[in-house]
Design a protein around this motif. Structure first.
Motif, mmCIF file in Angstrom:
data_model
loop_
_atom_site.group_PDB
_atom_site.id
_atom_site.type_symbol
_atom_site.label_atom_id
_atom_site.label_comp_id
_atom_site.label_asym_id
_atom_site.label_seq_id
_atom_site.Cartn_x
_atom_site.Cartn_y
_atom_site.Cartn_z
ATOM 1 N N GLY A 18 14.086 4.724 25.881
ATOM 2 C CA GLY A 18 15.344 4.256 24.676
ATOM 3 C C GLY A 18 15.928 5.581 24.422
ATOM 4 N N GLU A 19 16.678 5.255 23.720
ATOM 5 C CA GLU A 19 17.794 6.224 22.756
ATOM 6 C C GLU A 19 17.121 7.327 22.032
ATOM 7 O OE1 GLU A 19 21.374 6.528 19.863
ATOM 8 O OE2 GLU A 19 21.737 4.902 21.767
ATOM 9 N N LYS A 20 16.094 6.837 21.402
ATOM 10 C CA LYS A 20 14.696 7.760 21.012
ATOM 11 C C LYS A 20 14.507 8.188 21.475
ATOM 12 C CE LYS A 20 13.711 4.537 16.631
ATOM 13 N NZ LYS A 20 12.905 4.162 16.031
ATOM 14 N N LEU A 21 13.761 7.815 22.753
ATOM 15 C CA LEU A 21 13.002 8.913 23.672
ATOM 16 C C LEU A 21 14.133 9.694 24.439
ATOM 17 C CD1 LEU A 21 10.462 6.806 25.721
ATOM 18 C CD2 LEU A 21 10.145 9.088 24.279
ATOM 19 N N SER A 54 5.492 14.529 30.429
ATOM 20 C CA SER A 54 4.774 13.944 29.763
ATOM 21 C C SER A 54 4.318 14.135 28.892
ATOM 22 C CB SER A 54 3.147 13.482 30.874
ATOM 23 O OG SER A 54 2.669 14.662 30.994
ATOM 24 N N LYS A 55 4.754 15.436 28.135
ATOM 25 C CA LYS A 55 4.265 16.180 27.452
ATOM 26 C C LYS A 55 5.389 15.544 26.217
ATOM 27 C CE LYS A 55 2.427 20.357 29.707
ATOM 28 N NZ LYS A 55 2.218 21.605 29.634
ATOM 29 N N VAL A 56 6.536 14.872 26.143
ATOM 30 C CA VAL A 56 8.078 14.072 25.349
ATOM 31 C C VAL A 56 6.936 13.577 24.491
ATOM 32 C CG1 VAL A 56 9.230 13.549 25.652
ATOM 33 C CG2 VAL A 56 9.276 14.858 27.024
ATOM 34 N N ALA A 57 7.025 14.056 23.058
ATOM 35 C CA ALA A 57 6.517 12.673 22.218
ATOM 36 C C ALA A 57 7.026 11.283 22.896
ATOM 37 C CB ALA A 57 6.426 13.036 21.058
ATOM 38 N N GLY A 58 5.925 10.712 22.545
ATOM 39 C CA GLY A 58 6.072 9.331 22.834
ATOM 40 C C GLY A 58 6.112 8.701 24.302
ATOM 41 N N LEU A 59 6.625 9.518 25.316
ATOM 42 C CA LEU A 59 6.299 9.911 26.824
ATOM 43 C C LEU A 59 5.528 9.152 27.735
ATOM 44 C CD1 LEU A 59 8.891 8.927 29.034
ATOM 45 C CD2 LEU A 59 9.040 11.394 29.847
ATOM 46 N N GLY A 60 4.199 10.087 28.118
ATOM 47 C CA GLY A 60 2.870 9.693 28.224
ATOM 48 C C GLY A 60 2.512 9.940 30.176
ATOM 49 N N PRO A 61 1.565 9.870 30.721
ATOM 50 C CA PRO A 61 1.985 10.392 31.601
ATOM 51 C C PRO A 61 2.583 9.609 32.756
ATOM 52 C CG PRO A 61 -0.025 10.872 30.895
ATOM 53 C CD PRO A 61 0.525 9.958 29.913
ATOM 54 N N SER A 62 1.672 8.555 32.282
ATOM 55 C CA SER A 62 2.306 7.127 33.359
ATOM 56 C C SER A 62 3.742 6.475 33.262
ATOM 57 C CB SER A 62 1.837 5.374 32.263
ATOM 58 O OG SER A 62 2.309 4.152 33.570
ATOM 59 N N ARG A 63 4.919 6.793 32.439
ATOM 60 C CA ARG A 63 6.066 7.095 32.652
ATOM 61 C C ARG A 63 6.684 7.945 32.854
ATOM 62 N NH1 ARG A 63 8.819 4.570 26.642
ATOM 63 N NH2 ARG A 63 6.969 4.766 26.157
ATOM 64 N N ALA A 64 6.284 9.388 33.122
ATOM 65 C CA ALA A 64 5.880 10.068 33.143
ATOM 66 C C ALA A 64 5.836 9.832 34.434
ATOM 67 C CB ALA A 64 5.336 11.243 32.523
ATOM 68 N N LYS A 65 5.607 9.478 35.447
ATOM 69 C CA LYS A 65 5.513 9.796 36.649
ATOM 70 C C LYS A 65 6.567 8.334 37.751
ATOM 71 C CE LYS A 65 0.220 10.804 36.936
ATOM 72 N NZ LYS A 65 -0.799 10.028 37.565
ATOM 73 N N GLN A 118 25.363 11.723 27.922
ATOM 74 C CA GLN A 118 24.307 12.132 27.651
ATOM 75 C C GLN A 118 23.148 11.121 27.076
ATOM 76 O OE1 GLN A 118 23.951 16.107 25.848
ATOM 77 N NE2 GLN A 118 24.810 17.495 27.070
ATOM 78 N N LEU A 119 22.765 10.648 26.104
ATOM 79 C CA LEU A 119 21.782 9.809 25.882
ATOM 80 C C LEU A 119 21.607 8.533 26.876
ATOM 81 C CD1 LEU A 119 21.953 10.205 22.170
ATOM 82 C CD2 LEU A 119 20.400 10.996 23.353
ATOM 83 N N SER A 120 23.304 8.446 26.985
ATOM 84 C CA SER A 120 23.427 6.799 27.590
ATOM 85 C C SER A 120 22.569 7.278 29.028
ATOM 86 C CB SER A 120 24.412 6.637 27.772
ATOM 87 O OG SER A 120 24.807 5.275 29.171
ATOM 88 N N SER A 121 22.960 8.523 29.697
ATOM 89 C CA SER A 121 22.575 8.732 30.865
ATOM 90 C C SER A 121 21.291 9.000 30.981
ATOM 91 C CB SER A 121 22.815 10.440 31.756
ATOM 92 O OG SER A 121 22.452 11.214 30.723
ATOM 93 N N LEU A 122 20.306 9.661 29.922
ATOM 94 C CA LEU A 122 18.629 9.282 30.140
ATOM 95 C C LEU A 122 17.992 7.773 29.730
ATOM 96 C CD1 LEU A 122 18.769 12.486 28.253
ATOM 97 C CD2 LEU A 122 18.166 12.357 30.846
ATOM 98 N N SER A 123 19.065 7.676 29.187
ATOM 99 C CA SER A 123 18.449 6.005 28.828
ATOM 100 C C SER A 123 18.570 5.000 30.000
ATOM 101 C CB SER A 123 19.713 5.081 27.338
ATOM 102 O OG SER A 123 19.649 6.163 26.112
ATOM 103 N N SER A 124 18.939 5.464 31.196
ATOM 104 C CA SER A 124 18.929 4.493 31.464
ATOM 105 C C SER A 124 17.442 4.974 32.758
ATOM 106 C CB SER A 124 20.003 4.913 32.961
ATOM 107 O OG SER A 124 19.859 6.594 33.671
ATOM 108 N N LEU A 125 16.828 5.477 32.161
ATOM 109 C CA LEU A 125 15.400 5.926 32.842
ATOM 110 C C LEU A 125 15.115 4.961 32.677
ATOM 111 C CD1 LEU A 125 15.242 10.022 32.122
ATOM 112 C CD2 LEU A 125 15.619 8.660 34.569
ATOM 113 N N PRO A 126 13.754 4.775 33.477
ATOM 114 C CA PRO A 126 12.552 3.680 33.505
ATOM 115 C C PRO A 126 12.329 4.027 31.945
ATOM 116 C CG PRO A 126 12.821 3.996 35.964
ATOM 117 C CD PRO A 126 13.353 5.233 34.962
#
Length: 231
Positions: A171-174, A197-208, A160-168
């Motif tokens: 990383g593993e912490k996010l 964007s509400k995930v801590a450390g992610l922010g609106p720009s990365r979420a978009k 699960q962590l590996s699949s999500l870590s492939s997103l732009p």
């Protein structure tokens, strides 16, 4: 009087999918004993505990986005003492292949720093073959059997962590924070940019950027597939 030729003393085990690359034929031309088999991990086993995963630049980049890359690194590291990733192609073409080269370099950095897997670049298949021969000659062939039973990864959380870590930009912490918030990768992939964007450390720009990547139709998609699925 004809003298009997001794068989090649150095061998490399090659995954059958590598036949099309032309590399097995290049190895045979320099008297390397090539054994073609179906390998569950890697493309070339050049010595005991030494496996090579060959990736062209386009394949390396696509494997970042579809989540294959980090899962492959996990399995290479878990099953071999000396895994190596061989990156084949012209690095100057990265700007033409990917919109944001930092995504590529971020993935390469993670392989080297987090997985501790060396990445060796080669410009072409011919140079790849020369590198494989060099590795084969350097390693001790008497150290043990090349092939072994490969353990299958059944750690769901790691997958699960590996699949999500492939997103732009993830990383593993996010990825861990995403799972804490949404519970599953599927719910994360279905989340809106506002929710992401509400995930801590992610922010609106990365979420978009994440939503744009997930929502952009792939060039591999065929028009006929959609109608077939709806029937």
């Amino acid at each position: 009087m004809r003298h009997r030729m001794d068989p090649p003393t150095h061998r490399i085990i090659v995954d059958e999918r590598e036949r099309r690359s032309g590399i097995p034929d290049l190895l045979k031309s320099v008297d390397i004993n090539v054994e073609v088999k179906t390998l569950p991990i890697g493309d070339y086993i050049v010595a005991h505990e030494t496996v090579v995963e060959r990736k062209s630049l386009p394949d390396l980049i696509s494997s970042v986005f579809d989540g294959r890359l980090y899962d492959q690194c996990d399995r290479l590291r878990e099953n071999f003492e000396h895994p190596i990733i061989l990156m084949e192609g012209n690095v100057d073409e990265i700007d033409d292949i990917i919109e944001n080269p930092l995504t590529f370099y971020g993935a390469v950095s993670r392989i080297a720093l987090d997985f501790k897997i060396p990445i060796i670049p080669t410009p072409s298949a011919a140079h790849t073959a020369k590198l494989l021969v060099s590795m084969c000659l350097k390693k001790d062939r008497a150290a043990g059997p090349f092939l072994k039973k490969i353990k299958k990864s059944n750690d769901v959380q790691k997958q699960q962590l590996s699949s999500l870590s492939s997103l732009p930009g993830v990383g593993e912490k996010l990825a861990g924070r995403m799972l804490e918030k949404f519970g599953t990768p599927l719910r994360t992939f279905n989340a809106s940019s506002a929710e992401l964007s509400k995930v801590a450390g992610l922010g609106p720009s990365r979420a978009k950027k994440i939503r744009k990547m997930l929502d952009t139709k792939s060039s591999l998609h065929k028009k006929g597939n959609q109608s077939t699925l709806q029937e």
